[in-house]
Design a protein around this motif. Structure first.
Motif, mmCIF file in Angstrom:
data_model
loop_
_atom_site.group_PDB
_atom_site.id
_atom_site.type_symbol
_atom_site.label_atom_id
_atom_site.label_comp_id
_atom_site.label_asym_id
_atom_site.label_seq_id
_atom_site.Cartn_x
_atom_site.Cartn_y
_atom_site.Cartn_z
ATOM 1 N N PHE A 77 -4.003 -14.582 8.667
ATOM 2 C CA PHE A 77 -5.462 -14.615 8.498
ATOM 3 C C PHE A 77 -5.984 -13.343 7.816
ATOM 4 O O PHE A 77 -7.016 -12.792 8.202
ATOM 5 C CB PHE A 77 -6.155 -14.822 9.850
ATOM 6 N N ARG A 78 -5.255 -12.922 6.771
ATOM 7 C CA ARG A 78 -5.674 -11.726 6.015
ATOM 8 C C ARG A 78 -5.532 -12.031 4.521
ATOM 9 O O ARG A 78 -4.703 -11.450 3.824
ATOM 10 C CB ARG A 78 -4.827 -10.521 6.422
ATOM 11 N N TYR A 79 -6.360 -12.941 4.060
ATOM 12 C CA TYR A 79 -6.254 -13.397 2.671
ATOM 13 C C TYR A 79 -6.692 -12.324 1.668
ATOM 14 O O TYR A 79 -6.040 -12.118 0.637
ATOM 15 C CB TYR A 79 -7.122 -14.646 2.463
ATOM 16 N N ILE A 80 -7.806 -11.662 1.957
ATOM 17 C CA ILE A 80 -8.370 -10.722 0.992
ATOM 18 C C ILE A 80 -7.377 -9.617 0.651
ATOM 19 O O ILE A 80 -7.168 -9.276 -0.520
ATOM 20 C CB ILE A 80 -9.679 -10.102 1.529
ATOM 21 N N GLU A 81 -6.743 -9.065 1.684
ATOM 22 C CA GLU A 81 -5.841 -7.936 1.446
ATOM 23 C C GLU A 81 -4.650 -8.325 0.581
ATOM 24 O O GLU A 81 -4.316 -7.622 -0.381
ATOM 25 C CB GLU A 81 -5.339 -7.374 2.787
ATOM 26 N N VAL A 82 -4.021 -9.457 0.907
ATOM 27 C CA VAL A 82 -2.798 -9.805 0.183
ATOM 28 C C VAL A 82 -3.109 -10.312 -1.230
ATOM 29 O O VAL A 82 -2.357 -10.038 -2.167
ATOM 30 C CB VAL A 82 -1.980 -10.864 0.961
ATOM 31 N N ILE A 83 -4.214 -11.029 -1.395
ATOM 32 C CA ILE A 83 -4.569 -11.479 -2.741
ATOM 33 C C ILE A 83 -4.951 -10.293 -3.613
ATOM 34 O O ILE A 83 -4.616 -10.240 -4.812
ATOM 35 C CB ILE A 83 -5.722 -12.504 -2.685
ATOM 36 N N THR A 84 -5.644 -9.323 -3.019
ATOM 37 C CA THR A 84 -5.967 -8.092 -3.764
ATOM 38 C C THR A 84 -4.694 -7.363 -4.160
ATOM 39 O O THR A 84 -4.564 -6.876 -5.289
ATOM 40 C CB THR A 84 -6.852 -7.174 -2.908
ATOM 41 N N LEU A 85 -3.744 -7.287 -3.234
ATOM 42 C CA LEU A 85 -2.473 -6.634 -3.532
ATOM 43 C C LEU A 85 -1.741 -7.360 -4.666
ATOM 44 O O LEU A 85 -1.166 -6.720 -5.551
ATOM 45 C CB LEU A 85 -1.602 -6.593 -2.280
ATOM 46 N N ALA A 86 -1.775 -8.688 -4.648
ATOM 47 C CA ALA A 86 -1.142 -9.452 -5.723
ATOM 48 C C ALA A 86 -1.798 -9.135 -7.059
ATOM 49 O O ALA A 86 -1.115 -8.959 -8.081
ATOM 50 C CB ALA A 86 -1.241 -10.953 -5.431
ATOM 51 N N GLY A 87 -3.121 -9.041 -7.078
ATOM 52 C CA GLY A 87 -3.823 -8.695 -8.312
ATOM 53 C C GLY A 87 -3.462 -7.306 -8.808
ATOM 54 O O GLY A 87 -3.287 -7.090 -10.017
ATOM 55 N N VAL A 88 -3.332 -6.377 -7.874
ATOM 56 C CA VAL A 88 -2.952 -5.010 -8.248
ATOM 57 C C VAL A 88 -1.542 -4.988 -8.839
ATOM 58 O O VAL A 88 -1.276 -4.290 -9.831
ATOM 59 C CB VAL A 88 -3.047 -4.079 -7.025
ATOM 60 N N LEU A 89 -0.634 -5.748 -8.247
ATOM 61 C CA LEU A 89 0.733 -5.806 -8.768
ATOM 62 C C LEU A 89 0.758 -6.396 -10.181
ATOM 63 O O LEU A 89 1.510 -5.930 -11.045
ATOM 64 C CB LEU A 89 1.617 -6.624 -7.835
ATOM 65 N N PHE A 90 -0.051 -7.423 -10.412
ATOM 66 C CA PHE A 90 -0.150 -7.979 -11.762
ATOM 67 C C PHE A 90 -0.634 -6.917 -12.743
ATOM 68 O O PHE A 90 -0.119 -6.793 -13.858
ATOM 69 C CB PHE A 90 -1.104 -9.175 -11.786
ATOM 70 N N LEU A 91 -1.638 -6.152 -12.332
ATOM 71 C CA LEU A 91 -2.180 -5.107 -13.194
ATOM 72 C C LEU A 91 -1.159 -4.020 -13.463
ATOM 73 O O LEU A 91 -0.981 -3.579 -14.609
ATOM 74 C CB LEU A 91 -3.429 -4.501 -12.547
ATOM 75 N N ILE A 92 -0.456 -3.606 -12.409
ATOM 76 C CA ILE A 92 0.547 -2.544 -12.556
ATOM 77 C C ILE A 92 1.651 -2.970 -13.521
ATOM 78 O O ILE A 92 2.165 -2.164 -14.306
ATOM 79 C CB ILE A 92 1.144 -2.183 -11.182
ATOM 80 N N ALA A 93 2.025 -4.243 -13.483
ATOM 81 C CA ALA A 93 3.085 -4.732 -14.371
ATOM 82 C C ALA A 93 2.577 -5.003 -15.782
ATOM 83 O O ALA A 93 3.303 -4.788 -16.751
ATOM 84 C CB ALA A 93 3.704 -5.996 -13.785
ATOM 85 N N SER A 94 1.337 -5.463 -15.912
ATOM 86 C CA SER A 94 0.815 -5.855 -17.227
ATOM 87 C C SER A 94 0.425 -4.654 -18.079
ATOM 88 O O SER A 94 0.678 -4.640 -19.293
ATOM 89 C CB SER A 94 -0.404 -6.770 -17.069
ATOM 90 N N TYR A 95 -0.173 -3.654 -17.466
ATOM 91 C CA TYR A 95 -0.695 -2.533 -18.250
ATOM 92 C C TYR A 95 0.410 -1.765 -18.984
ATOM 93 O O TYR A 95 0.291 -1.522 -20.189
ATOM 94 C CB TYR A 95 -1.495 -1.587 -17.356
ATOM 95 N N PRO A 96 1.503 -1.376 -18.309
ATOM 96 C CA PRO A 96 2.580 -0.702 -19.053
ATOM 97 C C PRO A 96 3.154 -1.575 -20.163
ATOM 98 O O PRO A 96 3.569 -1.077 -21.211
ATOM 99 C CB PRO A 96 3.632 -0.413 -17.971
ATOM 100 N N THR A 97 3.186 -2.895 -19.926
ATOM 101 C CA THR A 97 3.696 -3.800 -20.959
ATOM 102 C C THR A 97 2.824 -3.757 -22.198
ATOM 103 O O THR A 97 3.327 -3.747 -23.329
ATOM 104 C CB THR A 97 3.758 -5.248 -20.423
ATOM 105 N N SER A 98 1.504 -3.727 -22.005
ATOM 106 C CA SER A 98 0.602 -3.647 -23.154
ATOM 107 C C SER A 98 0.774 -2.338 -23.906
ATOM 108 O O SER A 98 0.724 -2.303 -25.138
ATOM 109 C CB SER A 98 -0.849 -3.802 -22.695
ATOM 110 N N LEU A 99 1.013 -1.251 -23.173
ATOM 111 C CA LEU A 99 1.264 0.038 -23.825
ATOM 112 C C LEU A 99 2.569 0.006 -24.611
ATOM 113 O O LEU A 99 2.653 0.533 -25.729
ATOM 114 C CB LEU A 99 1.311 1.156 -22.777
ATOM 115 N N LEU A 100 3.579 -0.626 -24.027
ATOM 116 C CA LEU A 100 4.876 -0.734 -24.700
ATOM 117 C C LEU A 100 4.753 -1.548 -25.986
ATOM 118 O O LEU A 100 5.343 -1.187 -27.015
ATOM 119 C CB LEU A 100 5.890 -1.377 -23.760
ATOM 120 N N ILE A 101 3.980 -2.610 -25.939
ATOM 121 C CA ILE A 101 3.781 -3.440 -27.127
ATOM 122 C C ILE A 101 3.076 -2.635 -28.218
ATOM 123 O O ILE A 101 3.435 -2.709 -29.405
ATOM 124 C CB ILE A 101 2.978 -4.700 -26.773
ATOM 125 N N GLY A 102 2.071 -1.852 -27.832
ATOM 126 C CA GLY A 102 1.373 -1.014 -28.808
ATOM 127 C C GLY A 102 2.291 0.016 -29.436
ATOM 128 O O GLY A 102 2.240 0.253 -30.640
#
Length: 201
Positions: A166-191
Motif C-alpha cells: 500500500f505504498r504506490y506513490i513511493e515506488v512509482i516515483t522511484l521507478a520514474g527516477v530510475l528511468f530518468l537516471i538511465a535515460s539522461y546519460p544515454t542522451s549525453l552519450l548520443i550527443g
C-alpha cells in the motif's frame, strides 16, 4: 524492482534496439535497391506495422504464438516495431548524401557494394545518430507495455510492490527516477557520439 530493471527493461531495450537498428538498415536498403514490386510490398508492411499500436502487436503475437516465452515475444515485437521507424530514419539519411558522392564512387570504378559500405552508409548513419538515439530512448520508456503480455518489467514490479505494501506513490516515483537516471546519460552519450562522428568526416 532493480532485478526487473536489469533482467527485463534493460534486456528488452538493448537487444530490441540492436534488432531494430540492423533490421531497419536492411529494410531501408531493400526499399532502395529491390525491384519496385518487392519494394512496394515492403513499404506496405512497414507502414502497417508503424500505424498499428505497439500494445496491439504485443497482444496479437502473444496469443498467436502462445508457446513462445513472453520475454522473447517482447524483444522481437519491440525490435520489429522500431525497425520500421528506424528504416525511415535511414532512408532520410541515405537521401541526404550528396549526389556528388555517388558520382565520385562511379568515377573511381567502385562496385555498388563497396559504394554502399564505404561511402553511403557511413555518411547516412552519421546523419541519423540523433534520431536513432531518440528511438532507443523511446523504446526504453515504452517497456512498461510488456505488462500486457505478463512480462514483469520495473514498473510492473513497482506496482506489484505497491499493491502488497500500500505504498504506490513511493515506488512509482522511484521507478520514474530510475528511468530518468538511465535515460539522461544515454542522451549525453548520443550527443557525444554525434559530435565524434561529425569530427571524423
Amino acid at each position: 524492482m532493480l532485478y526487473a530493471f536489469v533482467t527485463v527493461t534493460l534486456v528488452v531495450t538493448i537487444v530490441g534496439s540492436a534488432i531494430a537498428a540492423v533490421l531497419g538498415l536492411l529494410i531501408a536498403l531493400a526499399r532502395r535497391t529491390a525491384p519496385k514490386p518487392i519494394a512496394a510490398v515492403l513499404t506496405f508492411v512497414m507502414n502497417f506495422i508503424r500505424m498499428t499500436p505497439l500494445v496491439v502487436q504485443l497482444l496479437f503475437i502473444y496469443y498467436a504464438f502462445a508457446s513462445v516465452p513472453p520475454l522473447t515475444i517482447g524483444i522481437i515485437v519491440f525490435g520489429v516495431h522500431y525497425a520500421t521507424f528506424m528504416a525511415e530514419v535511414y532512408r532520410a539519411g541515405i537521401e541526404s548524401v550528396p549526389n556528388g558522392q555517388w558520382e565520385a564512387a562511379t568515377a573511381l570504378s567502385m562496385s555498388k557494394q563497396r559504394t554502399w559500405v564505404a561511402v553511403i552508409i557511413p555518411q547516412a548513419v552519421r546523419a541519423t545518430v540523433p534520431a536513432l538515439g531518440n528511438y532507443v530512448i523511446s523504446m526504453f520508456k515504452e517497456t512498461p507495455f510488456l505488462a500486457v503480455i505478463t512480462v514483469i518489467d520495473m514498473v510492473a514490479a513497482a506496482e506489484r510492490y505497491g499493491g502488497n505494501h500500500f505504498r504506490y506513490i513511493e515506488v512509482i516515483t522511484l521507478a520514474g527516477v530510475l528511468f530518468l537516471i538511465a535515460s539522461y546519460p544515454t542522451s549525453l552519450l548520443i550527443g557525444r557520439l554525434e559530435k565524434r562522428l561529425a569530427q571524423s568526416y
